[in-house]
Design a protein around this motif. Structure first.
Motif, PDB file in Angstrom:
ATOM      1  N   GLU A  68      34.921  31.869  46.488  1.00  0.00           N
ATOM      2  CA  GLU A  68      34.375  33.032  46.302  1.00  0.00           C
ATOM      3  C   GLU A  68      35.483  34.190  46.154  1.00  0.00           C
ATOM      4  O   GLU A  68      35.633  34.831  45.366  1.00  0.00           O
ATOM      5  N   ILE A  69      36.230  34.081  47.222  1.00  0.00           N
ATOM      6  CA  ILE A  69      37.301  34.905  47.194  1.00  0.00           C
ATOM      7  C   ILE A  69      38.446  34.842  46.171  1.00  0.00           C
ATOM      8  O   ILE A  69      39.014  35.672  45.428  1.00  0.00           O
ATOM      9  N   LYS A  70      38.722  33.447  45.898  1.00  0.00           N
ATOM     10  CA  LYS A  70      39.368  33.165  44.837  1.00  0.00           C
ATOM     11  C   LYS A  70      39.082  33.737  43.421  1.00  0.00           C
ATOM     12  O   LYS A  70      40.115  34.072  42.811  1.00  0.00           O
ATOM     13  N   GLU A  71      38.022  33.320  43.314  1.00  0.00           N
ATOM     14  CA  GLU A  71      37.461  33.761  41.951  1.00  0.00           C
ATOM     15  C   GLU A  71      37.658  35.368  41.674  1.00  0.00           C
ATOM     16  O   GLU A  71      37.890  35.554  40.562  1.00  0.00           O
ATOM     17  N   TYR A  72      37.310  35.873  42.878  1.00  0.00           N
ATOM     18  CA  TYR A  72      37.294  37.471  42.477  1.00  0.00           C
ATOM     19  C   TYR A  72      38.869  38.049  42.641  1.00  0.00           C
ATOM     20  O   TYR A  72      39.043  38.774  41.656  1.00  0.00           O
ATOM     21  N   LYS A  74      41.267  36.391  41.544  1.00  0.00           N
ATOM     22  CA  LYS A  74      41.981  36.029  40.194  1.00  0.00           C
ATOM     23  C   LYS A  74      41.181  37.019  39.011  1.00  0.00           C
ATOM     24  O   LYS A  74      41.986  37.573  37.973  1.00  0.00           O
ATOM     25  N   ALA A  75      40.008  37.204  38.867  1.00  0.00           N
ATOM     26  CA  ALA A  75      39.249  37.926  38.111  1.00  0.00           C
ATOM     27  C   ALA A  75      39.812  39.469  37.999  1.00  0.00           C
ATOM     28  O   ALA A  75      39.828  40.122  37.011  1.00  0.00           O
ATOM     29  N   LYS A  76      40.030  40.025  39.167  1.00  0.00           N
ATOM     30  CA  LYS A  76      40.305  41.489  39.369  1.00  0.00           C
ATOM     31  C   LYS A  76      41.803  41.665  39.376  1.00  0.00           C
ATOM     32  O   LYS A  76      42.271  42.755  39.677  1.00  0.00           O
ATOM     33  N   GLU A  96      48.004  30.517  50.741  1.00  0.00           N
ATOM     34  CA  GLU A  96      48.662  31.343  49.675  1.00  0.00           C
ATOM     35  C   GLU A  96      49.007  30.083  48.683  1.00  0.00           C
ATOM     36  O   GLU A  96      48.873  30.513  47.452  1.00  0.00           O
ATOM     37  N   LYS A  97      48.798  28.915  48.928  1.00  0.00           N
ATOM     38  CA  LYS A  97      48.830  27.893  47.771  1.00  0.00           C
ATOM     39  C   LYS A  97      47.316  27.966  47.238  1.00  0.00           C
ATOM     40  O   LYS A  97      47.631  27.648  45.819  1.00  0.00           O
ATOM     41  N   GLU A  98      46.292  28.006  47.546  1.00  0.00           N
ATOM     42  CA  GLU A  98      45.213  28.120  47.232  1.00  0.00           C
ATOM     43  C   GLU A  98      44.978  29.308  46.292  1.00  0.00           C
ATOM     44  O   GLU A  98      44.576  29.507  45.309  1.00  0.00           O
ATOM     45  N   MET A  99      45.346  30.430  46.781  1.00  0.00           N
ATOM     46  CA  MET A  99      44.927  31.790  46.050  1.00  0.00           C
ATOM     47  C   MET A  99      46.121  32.439  45.291  1.00  0.00           C
ATOM     48  O   MET A  99      46.057  33.187  44.488  1.00  0.00           O
ATOM     49  N   LYS A 100      47.348  31.964  45.217  1.00  0.00           N
ATOM     50  CA  LYS A 100      48.374  32.296  44.827  1.00  0.00           C
ATOM     51  C   LYS A 100      48.828  33.817  44.815  1.00  0.00           C
ATOM     52  O   LYS A 100      49.069  34.461  43.806  1.00  0.00           O
TER      53      LYS A 100
END
Length: 395
Positions: A68-72, A74-76, A96-100
């Motif tokens: 959920e956090i990853k999607e938000y 990336k989108a914003k 950090e690897k997951e969210m970049k």
């Protein structure tokens, strides 16, 4: 010369709460975290909270919440994700690897704020040392981040691992250099404190943003930096104050906060010596904060941790101008009964009475040092509204 304005940074907050914790308490913690984040000029776009029995050992938060956090993010196009707890090196690396994006845990956030606030050589050295100690076990994460920026080779074996080992060695060397530098500074500070023997010492303590620096300025009637922000004071400030012909030293030190990084407490021990060696403590409490009782507990626990719990303390309940009824304020705390007073640094309510109370306590300590001291027959009360000394009053 063309000035380039720094681009606004954005972030999201993340808190993992135990299942028994109320939503109100979680919101309170997130509000404080947002205040901390704003101190670094990061604009908070959203806050996430999740209740878990135990944090996930790999990513701290659950898999669903992570997505959920990853999607938000990336989108914003959010650049920072800030956690309200400390993360292990592997959790930081995995997140950090997951969210970049840049991941902050609570310790790194507070260290960055202290780094921004520190002005003196001592404070800068203390923060730098704490920061290197924090970074040392997290170098793999740092190298991965650099590799991604460079588009470099894999960190498995070869150049990557050699580079990490070189970085580790350099940081260990830097830690040793900073420790020696700090030892020298602390020796000089201890000599300065020893030269103050023969004069009563009073130290202001309290949760960050309780109003210590404002009260310091009003009591000493000197210009001291004070602002409505967290950790406005990182460096200790000492001023000589005289009330009714009795001099004393008044010091303002770094504010306390819950979950203060242990490395910072260790590094700031010499600054906190101002507190440990005080004869009297003024514990400033922000009564306008709904969590003031928790803040009192944090301060009292920290005082206990640094060995200052038994020092005579005056509790100064500040910001009462923001309350409808002060009778709701609970004045209980650890240990024996302590003198207390309700004040407002903003409206100057009861400030003359506070100075009178400080005078009584300082006089008691002064008489221990100078038992033959003859007290003046008259006492001048400072009029804070007129900003001048009032008429002499009989003792």
């Amino acid at each position: 010369m063309i000035e380039t304005k720094k681009a606004q940074e954005y972030g999201v907050l993340v808190a993992v709460a135990p299942k028994f914790q109320s939503d109100e308490k979680t919101k309170e913690f997130l509000d404080e975290l947002e205040f901390l984040v704003q101190t670094l000029d990061i604009k908070v776009e959203k806050a996430y909270a999740q209740k878990l029995e135990h944090p996930d050992p790999r990513t701290f938060i659950g898999k669903g919440k992570l997505e959920e956090i990853k999607e938000y993010v990336k989108a914003k196009k959010i650049g920072n994700v800030i956690f309200d707890d400390d993360l292990s090196p592997s959790q930081l690396r995995n997140l950090e690897k997951e969210m970049k994006v840049k991941i902050y845990d609570r310790s790194l956030l507070i260290l960055d704020i202290f780094l921004k606030r520190a002005k003196t050589t001592q404070a800068k050295t203390q923060v730098e040392l704490a920061r290197y100690q924090y970074l040392l076990p997290r170098l793999t994460r740092m190298w991965t981040h650099l590799e991604r920026q460079r588009g470099g080779t894999s960190t498995r074996g070869g150049a990557g691992e050699k580079e990490i080992e070189t970085d580790r060695r350099n940081i260990r060397n830097q830690i040793n250099i900073l420790r020696k530098k700090l030892d020298k500074i602390e020796t000089q500070a201890a000599t300065r404190r020893k030269s103050r023997d023969g004069i009563v010492r009073v130290a202001l303590v309290g949760y960050t943003n309780a109003g210590k620096s404002t009260l310091m300025r009003l009591i000493s009637k000197e210009k001291v930096y004070a602002k409505d922000e967290l950790f406005a004071t990182v460096d200790s400030t000492v001023r000589k104050v005289v009330i009714n012909q009795i001099p004393f030293l008044l010091s303002d030190t770094v504010g306390f906060i819950r979950k203060l990084p242990h490395n910072l407490i260790e590094s700031f021990k010499s600054t906190l010596e101002e507190v440990k060696e005080a004869d009297i403590l003024l514990h400033v409490i922000d009564t306008s904060n709904p969590a003031y009782e928790d803040h009192v507990t944090v301060v009292e626990n920290t005082l206990e941790e640094i060995g200052a719990a038994d020092i005579r303390t005056i509790k100064v309940y500040n910001k009462v101008d923001m309350l409808e009824d002060i009778s709701d304020i609970h004045t209980n705390g650890k240990g024996k009964a302590q003198p207390s007073i309700f004040v407002s640094a903003k409206t100057r309510f009861h400030l003359a009475e506070l100075r009178s109370l400080i005078y009584d306590e300082v006089k008691r300590e002064h008489m221990k040092i100078y038992p033959n001291y003859l007290e003046p027959e008259h006492y001048k009360l400072y009029d804070y509204e007129a900003e001048q000394w009032g008429e002499e009053e009989e003792q």
